[in-house]
Design an enzyme around this catalytic site. Structure first.
Site, PDB file in Angstrom:
ATOM      1  N   ASP A 232       0.770  -1.238   0.000  1.00 46.11           N
ATOM      2  CA  ASP A 232       0.000   0.000   0.000  1.00 46.11           C
ATOM      3  C   ASP A 232       0.808   1.299   0.000  1.00 46.11           C
ATOM      4  O   ASP A 232       0.505   2.213  -0.749  1.00 46.11           O
ATOM      5  CB  ASP A 232      -0.912   0.043   1.229  1.00 46.11           C
ATOM      6  CG  ASP A 232      -1.883  -1.123   1.292  1.00 46.11           C
ATOM      7  OD1 ASP A 232      -1.756  -2.060   0.491  1.00 46.11           O
ATOM      8  OD2 ASP A 232      -2.772  -1.095   2.158  1.00 46.11           O
TER       9      ASP A 232
ATOM     10  N   GLU B 197       2.030  -9.285  11.599  1.00 43.49           N
ATOM     11  CA  GLU B 197       1.714  -8.974  10.199  1.00 43.49           C
ATOM     12  C   GLU B 197       3.021  -8.768   9.418  1.00 43.49           C
ATOM     13  O   GLU B 197       3.157  -9.246   8.297  1.00 43.49           O
ATOM     14  CB  GLU B 197       0.840  -7.703  10.152  1.00 43.49           C
ATOM     15  CG  GLU B 197       0.335  -7.348   8.769  1.00 43.49           C
ATOM     16  CD  GLU B 197      -0.574  -6.130   8.771  1.00 43.49           C
ATOM     17  OE1 GLU B 197      -0.769  -5.519   9.851  1.00 43.49           O
ATOM     18  OE2 GLU B 197      -1.090  -5.782   7.695  1.00 43.49           O
TER      19      GLU B 197
END
Ligand code: DGY
Length: 426
Positions: free
Chosen positions: A165, A394
């Site tokens: 992103d 993550e």
């Protein structure tokens, strides 16, 4: 330190924790719906202990494929106030709401891998045969909707499509996306994860500007590519698409679908040839291209290394292995998502430096195919060291190994199961 079998057991528990029956959430809270490439990679982990569940994960994703062939990046299976932007922002008009953009098409690779290893070949043949034309339609959609000039490489039109992103790769091209005029909103991600690990507010305004722009065009994919002020050709994204096309071709041959096999092989061959236009001798790796300007983006990120996931020429794979060796000199855990010696590196902030197990796995898989086994062993053992040090995060600071972003993360756990089962040096 947990034993390998204890680690695998814990990883399985994470998958079970995030299992919602027919799909998994990436993690509770931060990502409460089904994400596209998360599901494909998580299915590889499920397949080691529950093959039927692995197939269901992918079936659920493709049950929400759009009529034009696109597979959306989020399926909003049930309402959840904890995430922004939810279905009311996307307004894609689907019965079960979805986002209106896509994500890295790794499903072709995942399906072939699960099929190859399946113990239950009857089930695998049934499920793979049904998925084959759907995955192929998605691949064809990419070349139609995101490569209208037929260059052989597709563009992403929103940073979220890349999965990376807030990569430094997008910074310059993203400046063309206005920040003004976006409807006021409240971010939710920063209430679940440390804001220092997440994209900035200015990036969020641009993310939402693009969503509002595409929404104003009725999510019509015949218009979106040319209408987007952000069009970037990412070597990593294209490598995933090319690899999925080749894997689908092999699978189609075995499942008696020669037309899908031929078409898939042709798309992959054209992509591999075109990938050469993204090579940079100066950086010793591939770079992104700003399609609006027609120039390479001077940003040494992991996208250009992930290119090895496709069958690039052997000398390029060798150069990328050397490039990773150089990166290893400036961090303790491979593979950093941005060069630690570059000025914009940030070891904590999402895709601007941290290491991700899923990308490590795909890079290692490509390097293995290219015969670069020393770097494969180094990457795999770093994955295990990260888990031992910091659990199923993550992503991880590649300098310290500190956990970042969400916790109890599905695809991290899935990769651990896969790596422990399949890689001896792990
Ligand atoms: C998010 O919300 O952070 C996602 O990466 C967008 O898909």
């Amino acid at each position: 330190m947990a034993s390998k079998s204890e680690m695998a057991h814990q990883a399985k528990e994470v998958l079970r924790l995030n299992d919602r029956g027919t799909y998994t959430v990436p993690t509770h809270g931060l990502y409460p719906f089904q994400w596209n490439w998360d599901s494909a990679l998580s299915a590889i982990g499920f397949a080691h202990f529950d093959e039927a569940r692995a197939w269901t994960e992918i079936d659920t994703l493709f049950a929400h494929q759009w009529e034009d062939g696109m597979v959306p990046h989020i399926i909003f299976h049930q309402p959840d106030e904890g995430y922004f932007p939810g279905p009311e922002v996307w307004q894609t008009g689907r019965d079960v709401p979805t986002s209106g953009i896509t994500q890295p098409p790794v499903t072709g690779f995942a399906v072939r891998r699960i099929f190859d290893r399946a113990q239950d070949k009857t089930l695998a043949t049934l499920r793979a045969t049904a998925l084959l034309p759907k995955i192929h339609a998605w691949h064809q959609w990419f070349f139609r909707a995101r490569d209208p000039q037929e260059t052989g490489l597709v563009a992403i039109i929103h940073p979220w499509e890349s999965g990376r992103d807030n990569s430094v790769d997008w910074d310059r091209a993203f400046e063309r996306v206005p920040i003004e005029g976006v409807a006021p909103f409240t971010r939710r991600d920063t209430s679940h994860a440390n804001p220092a690990h997440r994209p900035t507010d200015a990036q969020y305004k641009r993310y939402i500007w693009l969503v509002e722009k595409f929404r104003s065009l009725g999510w019509d994919n015949t218009q979106l590519h040319d209408a987007s002020p952000f069009r970037v050709v990412d070597p990593g994204f294209n490598a995933i698409l090319i690899r999925s096309c080749s894997d689908l071709a092999d699978l189609a041959d075995r499942l008696g679908e020669p037309e899908i096999a031929d078409q898939s092989r042709a798309m992959a061959a054209k992509g591999i040839a075109a990938m050469e236009t993204l090579w940079s001798d100066a950086h010793g790796q591939y770079l992104c291209e700003d399609r609006t300007l027609g120039t390479l983006i001077d940003s040494p990120s992991i996208g250009g290394i992930l290119a090895t996931f496709a069958a690039i020429p052997a000398d390029r794979a060798k150069a990328l292995a050397q490039r990773i060796d150089i990166l290893a000199k400036s961090c303790d855990f491979l593979v950093p998502s941005h060069d630690p010696t570059a000025p914009d590196f940030d070891g904590l902030r999402y895709w601007r430096g941290p290491a991700w197990l899923i990308v490590n796995y795909m890079i290692a898989d490509g390097m293995k195919q290219a015969g670069q086994t020393a770097i494969v062993d180094k990457i795999m053992s770093d994955c295990v060291r990260l888990i031992e040090k910091s659990g199923f995060a993550e992503y991880y600071d590649p300098t310290t190994g500190a956990p970042c972003g969400g916790t109890q993360f599905t695809w991290t756990a899935a990769m651990v199961i896969e790596i422990l089962q399949t890689h001896e040096a792990a």
